[in-house]
Design a protein around this motif. Structure first.
Motif, PDB file in Angstrom:
ATOM      1  N   ARG A   1       0.853  -1.192   0.000  1.00 25.89           N
ATOM      2  CA  ARG A   1       0.000   0.000   0.000  1.00 25.89           C
ATOM      3  C   ARG A   1       0.884   1.235   0.000  1.00 25.89           C
ATOM      4  N   ALA A   2       0.519   2.192  -0.832  1.00 26.23           N
ATOM      5  CA  ALA A   2       1.208   3.480  -0.837  1.00 26.23           C
ATOM      6  C   ALA A   2       0.720   4.299   0.353  1.00 26.23           C
ATOM      7  N   ALA A   3       1.496   5.282   0.754  1.00 26.32           N
ATOM      8  CA  ALA A   3       1.051   6.207   1.794  1.00 26.32           C
ATOM      9  C   ALA A   3      -0.226   6.890   1.311  1.00 26.32           C
ATOM     10  N   GLN A   4      -1.172   7.144   2.224  1.00 29.30           N
ATOM     11  CA  GLN A   4      -2.461   7.718   1.856  1.00 29.30           C
ATOM     12  C   GLN A   4      -2.861   8.812   2.842  1.00 29.30           C
TER      13      GLN A   4
ATOM     14  N   ALA B   1       2.780   3.771   4.313  1.00 27.56           N
ATOM     15  CA  ALA B   1       3.034   2.835   3.213  1.00 27.56           C
ATOM     16  C   ALA B   1       3.610   1.556   3.805  1.00 27.56           C
ATOM     17  N   GLY B   2       3.545   0.500   3.043  1.00 30.49           N
ATOM     18  CA  GLY B   2       4.175  -0.736   3.482  1.00 30.49           C
ATOM     19  C   GLY B   2       3.423  -1.964   3.048  1.00 30.49           C
ATOM     20  N   ARG B   3       3.879  -3.093   3.582  1.00 31.76           N
ATOM     21  CA  ARG B   3       3.255  -4.384   3.295  1.00 31.76           C
ATOM     22  C   ARG B   3       2.126  -4.604   4.289  1.00 31.76           C
ATOM     23  N   TYR B   4       0.956  -4.964   3.763  1.00 33.84           N
ATOM     24  CA  TYR B   4      -0.223  -5.212   4.581  1.00 33.84           C
ATOM     25  C   TYR B   4      -0.758  -6.606   4.267  1.00 33.84           C
ATOM     26  N   LEU B   5      -1.154  -7.310   5.309  1.00 32.74           N
ATOM     27  CA  LEU B   5      -1.886  -8.549   5.119  1.00 32.74           C
ATOM     28  C   LEU B   5      -3.354  -8.171   5.099  1.00 32.74           C
TER      29      LEU B   5
ATOM     30  N   CYS C   1      -0.649   0.220  11.917  1.00 31.76           N
ATOM     31  CA  CYS C   1      -1.809   0.522  11.066  1.00 31.76           C
ATOM     32  C   CYS C   1      -2.672  -0.725  10.954  1.00 31.76           C
ATOM     33  N   ARG C   2      -3.858  -0.642  11.546  1.00 33.52           N
ATOM     34  CA  ARG C   2      -4.837  -1.734  11.521  1.00 33.52           C
ATOM     35  C   ARG C   2      -6.158  -1.130  11.073  1.00 33.52           C
ATOM     36  N   LEU C   3      -6.626  -1.551   9.897  1.00 31.17           N
ATOM     37  CA  LEU C   3      -7.781  -0.920   9.269  1.00 31.17           C
ATOM     38  C   LEU C   3      -8.939  -1.882   9.034  1.00 31.17           C
TER      39      LEU C   3
END
Length: 181
Positions: free
Chosen positions: A25-28, A107-111, A153-155
């Motif tokens: 995911r890119a920074a948002q 930004a980063g890797r998200y599961l 970051c938990r969405l």
């Protein structure tokens, strides 16, 4: 290794099936409102999300993605520090007033995994998601604090909801939890 919290294990008696994938995911940038709630009062917080969505629309801003709830600190027996958020287009100029603020999702890797169905099932889906990650050696961008688990970051990202269809069994929610670097 991340340990599945007791509150998740209790809700996993009939574990739903989850199919996680890793995404970059890119920074948002986003506009958000942060609050502390308990499990008993969390339902009232969703009105804050509706108000935020209406406010962004009144500013003439078209969000480039779906609205979300971001969990910052989780103590299921005590308080949760959560935030309602609406993505902003890059370069959007929006003047916010307290309690609103503008931040950037990292930004980063998200599961991620997607749940189509009643949002009341999300506790069980989250438990199965956490269990799957633990079984596969995934490490979250999270750590324990005196206040509870603090997440990088938990969405919960709401791709559809009551405005799309009154049938709660058709609503689509994506879980996206940032992985440790």
């Amino acid at each position: 290794m991340f340990v599945v919290p007791g509150w998740c294990r209790k809700s996993m008696t009939s574990q739903p099936s989850v199919t996680p994938v890793i995404v970059e995911r890119a920074a948002q940038p986003y506009v958000g409102i942060r609050r502390s709630v308990t499990m008993r009062t969390i339902g009232g917080f969703f009105g804050t999300l509706s108000e935020l969505i209406a406010w962004v629309a009144a500013q003439g801003v078209i969000p480039p993605g779906p609205d979300f709830i971001r969990y910052h600190v989780i103590d299921m027996a005590g308080e949760l520090e959560i935030e309602a958020g609406v993505p902003l287009p890059a370069g959007a100029e929006v003047a916010v007033e307290a309690p609103m603020h503008i931040e950037v999702l990292p930004a980063g890797r998200y599961l991620t995994t997607t749940h189509v169905g009643d949002p009341d099932d999300l506790v069980a889906v989250t438990g199965a998601f956490l269990a799957w990650a633990e079984q596969h050696g995934m490490r979250w961008d999270a750590h324990d604090t005196d206040a509870g688990e603090r997440w990088g970051c938990r969405l919960e990202i709401y791709h559809s909801g009551p405005d799309d269809n009154p049938d709660r069994n058709t609503w689509e929610t994506q879980l996206a939890f940032r992985l440790a670097d």
